[in-house]
Design an enzyme around this catalytic site. Structure first.
Site, PDB file in Angstrom:
ATOM      1  N   SER A 148       0.982  -1.153  -0.234  1.00 42.06           N
ATOM      2  CA  SER A 148       0.051  -0.182   0.045  1.00 42.06           C
ATOM      3  C   SER A 148       0.659   1.391  -0.036  1.00 42.06           C
ATOM      4  CB  SER A 148      -0.810  -0.083   1.244  1.00 42.06           C
ATOM      5  OG  SER A 148      -0.315   0.094   2.422  1.00 42.06           O
ATOM      6  N   ASP A 149       1.596   1.266   0.854  1.00 42.07           N
ATOM      7  CA  ASP A 149       2.441   2.527   0.842  1.00 42.07           C
ATOM      8  C   ASP A 149       3.606   2.717  -0.363  1.00 42.07           C
ATOM      9  OD1 ASP A 149       4.176   0.592   1.884  1.00 42.07           O
ATOM     10  OD2 ASP A 149       4.898   1.500   3.587  1.00 42.07           O
TER      11      ASP A 149
END
Length: 760
Positions: A482-483
């Site tokens: 996600s990041d």
């Protein structure tokens, strides 16, 4: 000499890649390369590390830097001396130009910045044991490989004879036992290493012997035949046959955990033991306090050295494991219940093959990579999968002056590249150093995952969507994070707003839409973002975490870093495409901001789970809130965070947070209150983001001077203490951070504090 190869495939066409191997990095030994002078210089570098290894635990990635310096010698000019006494505009500009010039020489032609991502000391032993069991040691690891691996293990032995969980850690049974065993399998005698082996064996026996190794060590030693399977707590593969609606189904667990315990359950279910060799028989005599045949294996199941206990087993685990061990396992070993075991093992292997094929035999990480490889060999020693697995081992091996290590991933290529681009852009010197951005932009474009995992319905394999995401390393790994996705989205949007002749063609809008879609599907109901997938089960499941050395591993928890990155990425996207799914994005950001605020600790900090630790988390906390529209004046959380950071500034002007903060969950300075350039950069960036310059610029001036003063004559910055962490307790190296973050911090300081303008 050793040579780093970038973006290279194999002669075997079966070793496939989704992007022509762009970003792949591995080392090869060429005995004919290099002059005698160069080989002597490399040997001097190694000897210098060994001489100082008790004081300086972290290597400086000097073999890679040596190679790149030779390749780029014509581009390296004699550095200009920078007078640092008075921090004026021209001093900052010269410092940044030197830093950028040097960092440009470390960029590969593929656009990535290769670097060391090692640190943990339990990774190599798994590989050594696996290759020994498969009788592939000499076929995969040349004599030079084995020499450098022995060098690495010995270089990181502690004074007391043991090995830590990571290169800076206190001695643990887990890593002392496994590294001792590895050296023996590599041909070292029980009294070799100039007394090092004797000291290690003494440490093991004085701390309880092999019966006190943690559960992961018990499994590896059982496969080898140095420990009995009945001394392990059960890992029944039948758990994969349970209905998915049950909270403890492995498909609901954090992907790293399920991908490690998946092959572990296969080996346990098969009770596989390698043929007993003479060295194994000797190890049985060397590493126990009593005769091997007299060991109380039932007692040993729950024994663990106190030095390893980060997460002691709750009583519910003792009840669970005892029930499975005393009642369930005896039944499953007998007909007709043995049919269930056979079915479960077949299902497990299907999942293993799926992971192997979708990750191009790289797998999600080094532990499950080696375990999957071993399971494929146990299932069928003649399977083509074995060759494909062996060909990808080199993707995990890295060499530096301390020897050859196994990395915590197949590199950190994408992660480093997106941060590097943001750092370079912050300097406002894009015209002068646009070539770096051009190459990096191409690399990032080629690193996006273009398709979902193949082989049927994602849900049947417990996989989230992949299309549109970016991985931590390369798309061949196939696992978007996600990041990483959010930071890459933020980066390519930023590059899309720069002139094409400087940074290359902008990424297609459809690729950005895919990234946005993936991010929106990754938000949990509480507003937070986890690492790889949604949080699929409940926090109380941590009570069954069987890994004594790691914390918070059962489910994919939401993190401040991932949530903050998502807010920043989505907010950047809306500036370029304000009408695309605007209502959904705004709702997502609003929930995410509330989640970030809910995670803030009473002292004003945030706990960072992937960097050291409160400084890192607080930087992300502030960035996320500011991207979400909060300001110092409007946000009590930002004001508290600034107070926290300022309270931790050292007298020298910098910040220096120790990895001990991660383990003890209390902010702790490095011994001697020493400043760390990466910590200092994070704090400086956070305070600038919170508009500290409008209130009191002195803390910023002091921090910037620390960074300038640390720059080396050639424009590089020194490697200091380890700066990354995973699973709360194990540290890991991010060797590019020493260049990225001082450049970023000084760039923001020059433009937003001294010149009082935002970078373009």
């Amino acid at each position: 000499m050793w040579k780093l190869k970038l973006s290279k495939g194999e002669d075997d066409p079966q070793v496939r890649s989704v992007n022509h191997h762009i970003g792949r990095q591995f080392w090869e030994f060429d005995p004919s390369s290099g002059t005698q002078e160069e080989r002597s210089e490399i040997e001097n570098i190694r000897e210098e590390f060994t001489k100082n290894k008790m004081n300086v635990k972290h290597s400086s990635d000097l073999l890679m830097r040596f190679q790149f310096a030779n390749m780029n010698r014509s581009e390296i000019e004699k550095p200009e001396v920078v007078e640092k006494d008075d921090l004026k505009d021209e001093v900052l500009v010269k410092t940044l130009k030197k830093a950028l010039k040097f960092y440009s020489t470390l960029q590969g032609e593929d656009g990535s910045w290769p670097s060391d991502y090692g640190g943990p000391l339990f990774l190599l032993p798994g590989l050594i044991i696996g290759l020994h069991v498969m009788e592939k040691m000499d076929a995969v690891l040349s004599a030079e490989h084995q020499k450098e691996i022995r060098r690495y293990i010995y270089n990181h032995q502690n004074v007391d004879g043991g090995w830590g969980l990571h290169i800076e850690g206190h001695s643990t049974m887990f890593c002392t036992a496994l590294n001792y065993v590895s050296l023996r399998l590599l041909g070292e005698t029980m009294d070799g290493g100039q007394g090092a082996m004797t000291r290690a064996r003494t440490w093991i026996l004085h701390h309880g012997s092999l019966t006190h190794v943690p559960s992961w060590g018990k499994l590896w030693l059982s496969v080898l035949g140095v420990y009995e399977w009945r001394g392990n707590n059960p890992l029944p593969p039948e758990i994969w046959l349970l209905p998915y609606c049950l909270p403890l189904h492995p498909g609901r667990m954090w992907c790293h955990t399920r991908m490690v315990y998946l092959p572990m359950s296969y080996l346990y279910g098969k009770r596989f033991v390698s043929p007993i060799s003479s060295v194994v028989l000797s190890l049985r005599r060397e590493l126990y306090k009593t005769v091997y045949l007299q060991v109380n294996w039932d007692l040993a199941r729950n024994q663990c050295a106190k030095e390893d206990l980060y997460y002691p087993h709750p009583r519910i685990q003792d009840f669970l494991w005892n029930g499975l061990n005393n009642f369930a396992e005896p039944l499953l070993m007998q007909w007709p219940f043995s049919k269930l075991r056979k079915k479960a093992l077949n299902i497990v292997m299907q999942h293993i093959h799926y992971e192997d094929q979708n990750s191009h035999y790289i797998c999600i990480g080094p532990v499950n990579k080696v375990l999957n490889m071993l399971c494929c060999w146990v299932e069928d020693p003649n399977s083509p999968a074995n060759k494909l697995h062996l060909s990808r081992i080199k993707d995990y091996l890295w060499i530096a002056e301390d020897g050859m290590k196994m990395q915590g991933y197949n590199g950190s290529q994408l992660w480093d590249a997106v941060f590097a681009v943001q750092a370079i852009s912050a300097t406002n010197m894009v015209d002068e150093y646009g070539s770096m951005l051009w190459k990096a932009h191409n690399f990032i474009r080629n690193s996006q995952v273009r398709e979902n995992s193949s082989g049927g319905n994602n849900e049947s394999w417990y996989r989230h969507l992949s299309r549109g995401g970016w991985p931590f390393s390369t798309p061949d790994n196939g696992w978007p994070v996600s990041d990483c996705t959010a930071e890459a989205l933020k980066t390519v949007v930023m590059l899309a707003q720069m002139p094409n002749h400087l940074v290359g063609e902008a990424i297609a809008p459809e690729c950005l839409y895919d990234a946005v879609h993936l991010l929106l599907t990754l938000q949990n109901g509480n507003g937070g973002f986890s690492s790889y997938e949604l949080m699929r089960s409940y926090t109380w499941l941590e009570a069954i975490n069987p890994a004594e050395t790691f914390g918070d591993i059962i489910i994919d928890y939401p993190y401040v870093e991932c949530t903050s990155a998502a807010v920043q990425g989505l907010r950047s996207f809306t500036k370029l495409y304000p009408n695309h799914r605007r209502a959904e994005i705004e709702a997502c950001i609003s929930k995410a901001i509330s989640f970030i605020e809910s995670l803030q600790l009473p002292d004003g900090s945030w706990y960072g789970s992937w960097g050291i630790c409160y400084t890192y988390g607080t930087w992300f906390g502030i960035k996320g809130l500011v991207a979400g529209g909060k300001t110092y004046e409007s946000s009590h959380s930002i004001r508290k965070a600034c107070e926290f950071l300022l309270s931790k500034q050292l007298n020298c002007g910098g910040w220096g947070e120790s990895y001990i903060s991660c383990q003890q969950k209390v902010y702790t300075n490095i011994t001697g209150n020493k400043a760390h350039i990466t910590n200092t950069s994070w704090a400086l960036l956070a305070l600038i983001e919170a508009e500290q310059a409008k209130r009191d610029q002195m803390p910023l001036h002091l921090a910037a001077k620390v960074l300038v003063d640390h720059q080396m004559e050639n424009g590089d910055f020194p490697q200091q203490e380890i700066i990354g962490v995973f699973n709360k307790n194990c540290m890991i190296s991010y060797s590019s951070y020493r260049n990225i973050f001082p450049i970023w911090g000084l760039g923001e300081y020059l433009n937003r504090v001294i010149l009082d303008k935002s970078p373009t």
